[in-house]
Design an enzyme around this catalytic site. Structure first.
Site, PDB file in Angstrom:
ATOM      1  N   GLU A 180     -23.348  -6.004 -13.082  1.00 17.66           N
ATOM      2  CA  GLU A 180     -24.193  -5.703 -11.949  1.00 17.66           C
ATOM      3  C   GLU A 180     -23.362  -4.919 -10.932  1.00 17.66           C
ATOM      4  O   GLU A 180     -22.276  -5.363 -10.565  1.00 17.66           O
ATOM      5  CB  GLU A 180     -24.654  -7.040 -11.339  1.00 17.66           C
ATOM      6  CG  GLU A 180     -25.868  -6.979 -10.499  1.00 17.66           C
ATOM      7  CD  GLU A 180     -27.165  -7.108 -11.305  1.00 17.66           C
ATOM      8  OE1 GLU A 180     -27.100  -7.208 -12.550  1.00 17.66           O
ATOM      9  OE2 GLU A 180     -28.239  -7.088 -10.691  1.00 17.66           O
ATOM     10  N   ASP A 202       0.838  -1.196   0.000  1.00 16.80           N
ATOM     11  CA  ASP A 202       0.000   0.000   0.000  1.00 16.80           C
ATOM     12  C   ASP A 202       0.870   1.243   0.000  1.00 16.80           C
ATOM     13  O   ASP A 202       0.545   2.266  -0.597  1.00 16.80           O
ATOM     14  CB  ASP A 202      -0.900   0.016   1.243  1.00 16.80           C
ATOM     15  CG  ASP A 202      -1.947  -1.078   1.168  1.00 16.80           C
ATOM     16  OD1 ASP A 202      -2.009  -1.757   0.116  1.00 16.80           O
ATOM     17  OD2 ASP A 202      -2.674  -1.265   2.151  1.00 16.80           O
ATOM     18  N   CYS A 236     -37.710   6.985  30.166  1.00 20.48           N
ATOM     19  CA  CYS A 236     -37.698   8.038  31.182  1.00 20.48           C
ATOM     20  C   CYS A 236     -39.094   8.558  31.512  1.00 20.48           C
ATOM     21  O   CYS A 236     -39.266   9.339  32.439  1.00 20.48           O
ATOM     22  CB  CYS A 236     -36.800   9.199  30.751  1.00 20.48           C
ATOM     23  SG  CYS A 236     -37.500  10.190  29.425  1.00 20.48           S
ATOM     24  N   GLU A 279     -23.550 -19.083 -13.998  1.00 17.35           N
ATOM     25  CA  GLU A 279     -22.909 -18.032 -13.206  1.00 17.35           C
ATOM     26  C   GLU A 279     -23.861 -17.512 -12.132  1.00 17.35           C
ATOM     27  O   GLU A 279     -25.080 -17.521 -12.326  1.00 17.35           O
ATOM     28  CB  GLU A 279     -22.422 -16.894 -14.113  1.00 17.35           C
ATOM     29  CG  GLU A 279     -23.436 -16.440 -15.135  1.00 17.35           C
ATOM     30  CD  GLU A 279     -22.810 -15.664 -16.307  1.00 17.35           C
ATOM     31  OE1 GLU A 279     -23.293 -14.555 -16.578  1.00 17.35           O
ATOM     32  OE2 GLU A 279     -21.854 -16.164 -16.927  1.00 17.35           O
ATOM     33  N   TYR A 293       2.030   1.970  -3.453  1.00 19.90           N
ATOM     34  CA  TYR A 293       0.892   2.459  -4.223  1.00 19.90           C
ATOM     35  C   TYR A 293       0.635   3.931  -3.888  1.00 19.90           C
ATOM     36  O   TYR A 293       0.463   4.773  -4.763  1.00 19.90           O
ATOM     37  CB  TYR A 293      -0.343   1.614  -3.912  1.00 19.90           C
ATOM     38  CG  TYR A 293      -1.588   2.044  -4.646  1.00 19.90           C
ATOM     39  CD1 TYR A 293      -1.902   1.505  -5.894  1.00 19.90           C
ATOM     40  CD2 TYR A 293      -2.448   2.999  -4.099  1.00 19.90           C
ATOM     41  CE1 TYR A 293      -3.039   1.893  -6.573  1.00 19.90           C
ATOM     42  CE2 TYR A 293      -3.588   3.401  -4.776  1.00 19.90           C
ATOM     43  CZ  TYR A 293      -3.881   2.848  -6.008  1.00 19.90           C
ATOM     44  OH  TYR A 293      -5.009   3.247  -6.674  1.00 19.90           O
ATOM     45  N   ASP A 294       0.623   4.229  -2.573  1.00 18.56           N
ATOM     46  CA  ASP A 294       0.371   5.603  -2.140  1.00 18.56           C
ATOM     47  C   ASP A 294       1.439   6.543  -2.681  1.00 18.56           C
ATOM     48  O   ASP A 294       1.162   7.682  -3.045  1.00 18.56           O
ATOM     49  CB  ASP A 294       0.346   5.681  -0.609  1.00 18.56           C
ATOM     50  CG  ASP A 294      -0.860   4.945  -0.037  1.00 18.56           C
ATOM     51  OD1 ASP A 294      -1.828   4.730  -0.786  1.00 18.56           O
ATOM     52  OD2 ASP A 294      -0.815   4.588   1.153  1.00 18.56           O
ATOM     53  N   CYS A 331     -32.754  12.307  28.640  1.00 10.85           N
ATOM     54  CA  CYS A 331     -33.280  10.947  28.790  1.00 10.85           C
ATOM     55  C   CYS A 331     -32.096   9.964  28.789  1.00 10.85           C
ATOM     56  O   CYS A 331     -31.283   9.979  27.874  1.00 10.85           O
ATOM     57  CB  CYS A 331     -34.207  10.659  27.614  1.00 10.85           C
ATOM     58  SG  CYS A 331     -34.656   8.929  27.442  1.00 10.85           S
ATOM     59  N   LYS A 351     -26.180 -15.206  -9.939  1.00  9.07           N
ATOM     60  CA  LYS A 351     -26.972 -14.025 -10.276  1.00  9.07           C
ATOM     61  C   LYS A 351     -26.901 -13.057  -9.096  1.00  9.07           C
ATOM     62  O   LYS A 351     -27.607 -13.223  -8.097  1.00  9.07           O
ATOM     63  CB  LYS A 351     -28.408 -14.449 -10.558  1.00  9.07           C
ATOM     64  CG  LYS A 351     -29.279 -13.335 -11.086  1.00  9.07           C
ATOM     65  CD  LYS A 351     -30.608 -13.915 -11.568  1.00  9.07           C
ATOM     66  CE  LYS A 351     -31.483 -12.837 -12.188  1.00  9.07           C
ATOM     67  NZ  LYS A 351     -31.721 -11.696 -11.321  1.00  9.07           N
ATOM     68  N   SER A 354     -34.577  -8.691 -20.520  1.00  7.52           N
ATOM     69  CA  SER A 354     -34.504  -9.372 -19.230  1.00  7.52           C
ATOM     70  C   SER A 354     -34.569 -10.876 -19.474  1.00  7.52           C
ATOM     71  O   SER A 354     -34.977 -11.335 -20.531  1.00  7.52           O
ATOM     72  CB  SER A 354     -35.644  -8.924 -18.328  1.00  7.52           C
ATOM     73  OG  SER A 354     -36.862  -9.212 -18.964  1.00  7.52           O
ATOM     74  N   LEU A 355     -34.144 -11.638 -18.471  1.00  8.51           N
ATOM     75  CA  LEU A 355     -34.118 -13.089 -18.623  1.00  8.51           C
ATOM     76  C   LEU A 355     -35.410 -13.700 -18.117  1.00  8.51           C
ATOM     77  O   LEU A 355     -36.037 -13.185 -17.201  1.00  8.51           O
ATOM     78  CB  LEU A 355     -32.953 -13.681 -17.819  1.00  8.51           C
ATOM     79  CG  LEU A 355     -31.550 -13.282 -18.246  1.00  8.51           C
ATOM     80  CD1 LEU A 355     -30.528 -14.028 -17.414  1.00  8.51           C
ATOM     81  CD2 LEU A 355     -31.352 -13.567 -19.725  1.00  8.51           C
ATOM     82  N   ARG A 385     -29.985   0.078 -16.625  1.00  3.91           N
ATOM     83  CA  ARG A 385     -30.726  -0.692 -17.609  1.00  3.91           C
ATOM     84  C   ARG A 385     -31.972   0.067 -18.093  1.00  3.91           C
ATOM     85  O   ARG A 385     -32.311   0.025 -19.271  1.00  3.91           O
ATOM     86  CB  ARG A 385     -31.146  -2.023 -16.986  1.00  3.91           C
ATOM     87  CG  ARG A 385     -31.903  -2.886 -17.920  1.00  3.91           C
ATOM     88  CD  ARG A 385     -32.189  -4.258 -17.315  1.00  3.91           C
ATOM     89  NE  ARG A 385     -33.000  -4.990 -18.261  1.00  3.91           N
ATOM     90  CZ  ARG A 385     -34.304  -4.854 -18.394  1.00  3.91           C
ATOM     91  NH1 ARG A 385     -34.954  -4.026 -17.610  1.00  3.91           N
ATOM     92  NH2 ARG A 385     -34.975  -5.528 -19.301  1.00  3.91           N
ATOM     93  N   CYS A 425     -42.129   8.136  26.823  1.00  2.00           N
ATOM     94  CA  CYS A 425     -40.892   7.395  26.590  1.00  2.00           C
ATOM     95  C   CYS A 425     -40.842   6.185  27.518  1.00  2.00           C
ATOM     96  O   CYS A 425     -41.013   6.335  28.729  1.00  2.00           O
ATOM     97  CB  CYS A 425     -39.708   8.318  26.837  1.00  2.00           C
ATOM     98  SG  CYS A 425     -38.131   7.476  26.885  1.00  2.00           S
ATOM     99  N   TYR A 468     -20.753  -9.609 -16.791  1.00  2.00           N
ATOM    100  CA  TYR A 468     -21.101 -10.939 -17.265  1.00  2.00           C
ATOM    101  C   TYR A 468     -21.504 -11.020 -18.736  1.00  2.00           C
ATOM    102  O   TYR A 468     -21.814 -12.092 -19.227  1.00  2.00           O
ATOM    103  CB  TYR A 468     -22.208 -11.542 -16.393  1.00  2.00           C
ATOM    104  CG  TYR A 468     -23.381 -10.612 -16.119  1.00  2.00           C
ATOM    105  CD1 TYR A 468     -24.250 -10.254 -17.129  1.00  2.00           C
ATOM    106  CD2 TYR A 468     -23.589 -10.108 -14.843  1.00  2.00           C
ATOM    107  CE1 TYR A 468     -25.305  -9.401 -16.888  1.00  2.00           C
ATOM    108  CE2 TYR A 468     -24.648  -9.255 -14.586  1.00  2.00           C
ATOM    109  CZ  TYR A 468     -25.506  -8.908 -15.606  1.00  2.00           C
ATOM    110  OH  TYR A 468     -26.547  -8.055 -15.360  1.00  2.00           O
TER     111      TYR A 468
HETATM  112 ZN   LIG Z   1     -36.846   9.302  27.304  1.00  2.00          ZN
END
Ligand SMILES: [Zn+2]
Length: 666
Positions: free
Chosen positions: A174, A34, A411, A114, A37-38, A431, A116, A83-84, A137, A408, A226
């Site tokens: 996807e 890393d 409280c 594959e 890379y940096d 509270c 989905k 669509s399939l 799409r 509440c 895909y």
């Molecule tokens: Zn409260």
């Protein structure tokens, strides 16, 4: 450096870094550290800022850019995205197989199978190897141009590798959100009083359709590809050949794709993945089966709606029916009362579920659930299970209405539902339930990152009267902590150290930690970047606040309300007197973004506080113990036990010189 040499070096760097991006994000097989890379990225950034005219759109520094848009332009797909057809049982699939074989006249057929992935379908257009367009799409013919958001997904290459031989192509895939990322995002949203995403698909779609690409960039998105739907060059002869070419071009292709010669093998493979799919780390809702030969695909052709050469085999959803025993209301950080369903324990996809979320009062009403109902529960990925609907037909007459409390439950103060809100809130700012949630949020990793203070300790601190608001954390003494159960001298000291190191957190983190409504991590850093100091923010008007990109009127008003409140002003004063810096412009794009450092032992050239500030000013963060999240351990003189732990966990250990190199101080 003169322009000619700068141009050549920038070109080299763009290529080298793009290569390493593919290695890291697509192939999961990094070739460089890393650190290296940096270093490359920093060199590129420096050159580009000296020569802004040489910045190219496919530079890895240009993933997030541009201003928010008002709407997405519509674009027509190069090839219609059909669509399939779906199927749900082995018999359905056998029928598909016999249709295919009949049509092809009994010649051998191979199928590619594959996973989905449950996300958002997209189409990418590359011209001359460079990404020029990313679209949703839509209706299959016309989609939305979401290029600026697609570019922020790190596993989408901005440039294709020449080795794959693809130049001008349209590929489909996807975009999805991994389960862990969705879980984290939802936790944040819940804490901020924002609606949570019901599933990974909604989260991915919601993120890709953000008008501000910086928000999309902050979302944990990934992608698989895909289909090669168009190529200016010669198309491979098979679908798996297309996938190979895509993979060689640096596009991320599922490693779980297989080719089979018979429908029985296909069914065996599909069955084996039904249970394995829980371990993938992202949601799949089935398997796609395609005829491998493109020539055969062409002969099979299309019906009015679907290709005849492919089908999606859908797994049954992870739903179960159980009894709703009771509904309890939890009080959150902003006082919001959240209904949680207690269920008769039921096993869904290998996990025992005994509670499920009902989101909020409106959702409760919308779903029409009653106590005692048999309810349909769904668990998607690692998200908290949810109540889908009651089975009204199974009611016995003994069910009870769910009463939303008007006070509440913690409280006893009034709980008010304001106009335009979907929840009731406890009005008492002190509270105990709210105080505890606020403290837990303040100390959490994404906020002030005070290690060692989690919900259990917060309970003790508040119940024991040691802490009434977050500023009291800074007045804690060792003797206070030692009065608490289970806290020894060593852990008391660690906690106090962690509290102390949180005093250097930058303004963005402090703003996020304060837990203003509608102000999440991204908004907090935008505000910090724009205003630079707490004083400037205190003085800002709603108008000035809403001028910040990505900050709307609702957010601006929420910030303003917080800042003018006397109680909050007093709190900010106490925090500043306690020694919090709350300053410094955070670097949302620093070279150390996403890296967590840990210091152990004395450094010679600077104090640990200064070293921590240096890391944060470059976008990194500082932890206080070695965890899975630690990236670098910086070991000074006389390092403690943390060094051994780091070595055991095989963390990168830097000596002082290497650290100074990394932060550019040598
Ligand atoms: Zn409260």
């Amino acid at each position: 450096m003169d322009e000619e040499r700068a141009r050549a070096r920038i070109k080299d760097l763009v290529e080298i870094i793009s290569h390493h991006d593919v290695k890291y994000y697509v192939e999961d097989d990094p070739e460089v550290t890393d650190h290296e890379y940096d270093r490359l990225m920093n060199e590129l950034k420096a050159l580009e800022s000296e020569h802004p005219e040489l910045v190219s759109p496919d530079s890895p520094t240009q993933r997030v850019s541009g201003r928010p848009v008002d709407e997405f332009p519509q674009v027509e797909h190069k090839v219609v995205m059909l669509s399939l057809d779906n199927c749900y049982s082995p018999d359905d699939l056998r029928e598909f197989d016999s249709r295919v074989r009949k049509w092809l006249g009994e010649e051998p057929v191979e199928y590619v199978v594959e996973p989905k992935v449950d996300g958002l379908g997209i189409a990418l257009l590359y011209e001359g190897g460079a990404l020029v367009r990313g679209a949703t799409r839509g209706d299959g013919r016309v989609g939305e141009d979401v290029t600026s958001n697609i570019r922020t997904v790190r596993s989408v290459p901005l440039k294709l590798k020449p080795e794959g031989g693809l130049r001008t192509v349209e590929v489909r895939g996807e975009v999805y959100m991994p389960s862990k990322g969705l879980q984290r995002l939802n936790e944040e949203r819940e804490a901020e009083g924002e609606p949570v995403f019901a599933n990974a698909r909604n989260a991915a779609a919601g993120s890709i359709r953000q008008l501000d690409s910086r928000i999309a960039a902050s979302r944990p998105l990934d992608a698989y590809f895909y289909t090669l739907s168009y190529s200016s060059g010669r198309m491979p002869e098979t679908h798996h050949g297309c996938l190979d070419a895509m993979k060689a071009s640096g596009l991320r292709v599922s490693p779980h794709t297989r080719v089979f010669g018979s429908v029985d093998e296909v069914l065996g493979h599909i069955a084996s993945w039904e249970s394995k799919r829980d371990g993938l780390g992202y949601d799949i809702d089935g398997m796609v089966v395609k005829v491998d030969s493109l020539a055969q695909q062409e002969r099979l052709g299309y019906t009015a709606k679907n290709p005849r050469w492919a089908i999606a085999y859908k797994y049954p959803p992870k739903q179960k029916v159980t009894k709703l025993l009771n509904v309890v209301f939890q009080v959150g950080r902003t006082g919001a009362l959240t209904p949680v369903a207690r269920l008769e324990p039921v096993e869904i996809g290998g996990v025992t579920v005994s509670r499920a979320t009902l989101h909020n009062e409106d959702e409760l009403r919308r779903r029409g659930v009653m106590i005692g109902d048999m309810v349909l529960i769904e668990r998607a990925g690692e998200v908290i299970p949810q109540v889908v609907r009651p089975l009204v037909e199974r009611r016995t007459g003994g069910e009870r209405e769910i009463v939303v409390p008007e006070t509440c439950p913690v409280c006893g103060s009034t709980a008010v539902r304001e106009d335009g809100e979907s929840v009731r809130r406890c009005v008492n700012a002190s509270c105990p339930a709210q105080v505890k949630e606020r403290l837990t949020h303040y100390c959490s990793r994404g906020a002030m990152d005070i290690e060692g203070i989690g919900p259990a300790l917060v309970d003790q601190l508040v119940d024991g009267g040691l802490v009434k608001d977050v500023s009291d954390l800074y007045g804690l003494r060792e003797t206070d902590l030692l009065t608490l159960e289970g806290i020894g001298e060593k852990s008391a000291r660690n906690i106090l150290d962690a509290v102390k190191s949180s005093m250097d957190r930058d303004l963005g983190r402090v703003l996020h930690a304060l837990g203003m409504r509608h102000v999440g991590r991204t908004t907090a850093s935008l505000l910090a970047e724009r205003f630079g100091s707490m004083d400037a923010l205190k003085a800002a008007s709603v108008d000035e606040l809403s001028k910040v990109e990505g900050v709307g009127k609702v957010v601006a008003e929420s910030v303003r309300d917080f800042m003018v409140d006397e109680g909050n002003r007093a709190l900010l004063r106490r925090l500043s007197e306690a020694g919090l810096r709350m300053g410094g412009v955070p670097k949302a794009d620093g070279p150390l973004v996403g890296k967590t450092f840990l210091f152990t032992g004395e450094l010679k050239s600077m104090s640990r506080t200064d070293a921590g500030s240096a890391v944060e000013s470059l976008g990194g963060r500082v932890g206080s113990s070695v965890t899975k999240a630690t990236d670098y351990v910086v070991a000074g003189d006389d390092p403690g036990s943390k060094l051994e732990k780091a070595k055991k966990l095989k963390k990168a250990v830097l000596d002082e010189d290497a650290f100074l190199d990394l932060i550019g101080r040598r």
